[in-house]
Write a protein that holds these residues in place. Structure first.
Motif, PDB file in Angstrom:
ATOM      1  N   GLU A 160       0.804  -1.220   0.000  1.00 44.12           N
ATOM      2  CA  GLU A 160       0.000   0.000   0.000  1.00 44.12           C
ATOM      3  C   GLU A 160       0.837   1.271   0.000  1.00 44.12           C
ATOM      4  O   GLU A 160       0.305   2.363   0.160  1.00 44.12           O
ATOM      5  CB  GLU A 160      -0.911   0.004   1.239  1.00 44.12           C
ATOM      6  CG  GLU A 160      -1.996  -1.045   1.197  1.00 44.12           C
ATOM      7  CD  GLU A 160      -3.067  -0.711   0.180  1.00 44.12           C
ATOM      8  OE1 GLU A 160      -3.417   0.474   0.041  1.00 44.12           O
ATOM      9  OE2 GLU A 160      -3.537  -1.643  -0.483  1.00 44.12           O
ATOM     10  N   SER A 161       2.143   1.172  -0.163  1.00 37.70           N
ATOM     11  CA  SER A 161       2.993   2.356  -0.019  1.00 37.70           C
ATOM     12  C   SER A 161       2.718   3.401  -1.096  1.00 37.70           C
ATOM     13  O   SER A 161       2.612   4.590  -0.799  1.00 37.70           O
ATOM     14  CB  SER A 161       4.466   1.962  -0.035  1.00 37.70           C
ATOM     15  OG  SER A 161       4.784   1.319  -1.253  1.00 37.70           O
TER      16      SER A 161
ATOM     17  N   GLU B  71      -0.625   5.187  -0.510  1.00 37.11           N
ATOM     18  CA  GLU B  71      -0.595   6.176   0.569  1.00 37.11           C
ATOM     19  C   GLU B  71       0.110   7.456   0.141  1.00 37.11           C
ATOM     20  O   GLU B  71      -0.267   8.545   0.546  1.00 37.11           O
ATOM     21  CB  GLU B  71       0.074   5.595   1.816  1.00 37.11           C
ATOM     22  CG  GLU B  71      -0.713   4.488   2.463  1.00 37.11           C
ATOM     23  CD  GLU B  71      -2.113   4.933   2.871  1.00 37.11           C
ATOM     24  OE1 GLU B  71      -2.284   6.076   3.327  1.00 37.11           O
ATOM     25  OE2 GLU B  71      -3.044   4.124   2.715  1.00 37.11           O
ATOM     26  N   TRP B  72       1.140   7.345  -0.707  1.00 43.86           N
ATOM     27  CA  TRP B  72       1.861   8.532  -1.160  1.00 43.86           C
ATOM     28  C   TRP B  72       1.024   9.379  -2.108  1.00 43.86           C
ATOM     29  O   TRP B  72       1.159  10.603  -2.130  1.00 43.86           O
ATOM     30  CB  TRP B  72       3.159   8.139  -1.853  1.00 43.86           C
ATOM     31  CG  TRP B  72       4.263   7.827  -0.891  1.00 43.86           C
ATOM     32  CD1 TRP B  72       4.650   6.591  -0.481  1.00 43.86           C
ATOM     33  CD2 TRP B  72       5.095   8.753  -0.202  1.00 43.86           C
ATOM     34  NE1 TRP B  72       5.683   6.706   0.420  1.00 43.86           N
ATOM     35  CE2 TRP B  72       5.975   8.019   0.598  1.00 43.86           C
ATOM     36  CE3 TRP B  72       5.186  10.143  -0.199  1.00 43.86           C
ATOM     37  CZ2 TRP B  72       6.937   8.621   1.408  1.00 43.86           C
ATOM     38  CZ3 TRP B  72       6.148  10.734   0.604  1.00 43.86           C
ATOM     39  CH2 TRP B  72       7.002   9.983   1.391  1.00 43.86           C
TER      40      TRP B  72
END
Length: 71
Positions: A53-54, A57-58
């Motif tokens: 999910e990185s 989220e960014w």
């Protein structure tokens, strides 16, 4: 008391940029914008490149700002 007076410079003439020199930069920035649009619009969806999910989220707020659904 006297002040020096600035003399105006002659207007400079600029040569137009040839299309052959401008085209590679236009293609580069076009491809760069498409890659950024992919990461903001579709990453972490059906066409995911990175797991987790990185990336989501960014770019989460950017998705809402551009009108992409992500929830």
């Amino acid at each position: 008391m006297t002040y020096p007076v600035a003399t105006p410079l002659s207007p400079s003439t600029r040569a137009p940029i040839p299309i052959r020199e401008l085209l590679p930069w236009a293609v580069f920035f076009g491809v760069l914008m498409l890659v950024l649009l992919h990461f903001v619009g579709t990453e972490q969806g059906a066409l995911t490149v990175f797991s987790g999910e990185s990336v989501h989220e960014w770019v989460h707020d950017g998705r809402h700002l551009l009108g992409f659904p992500c929830h």
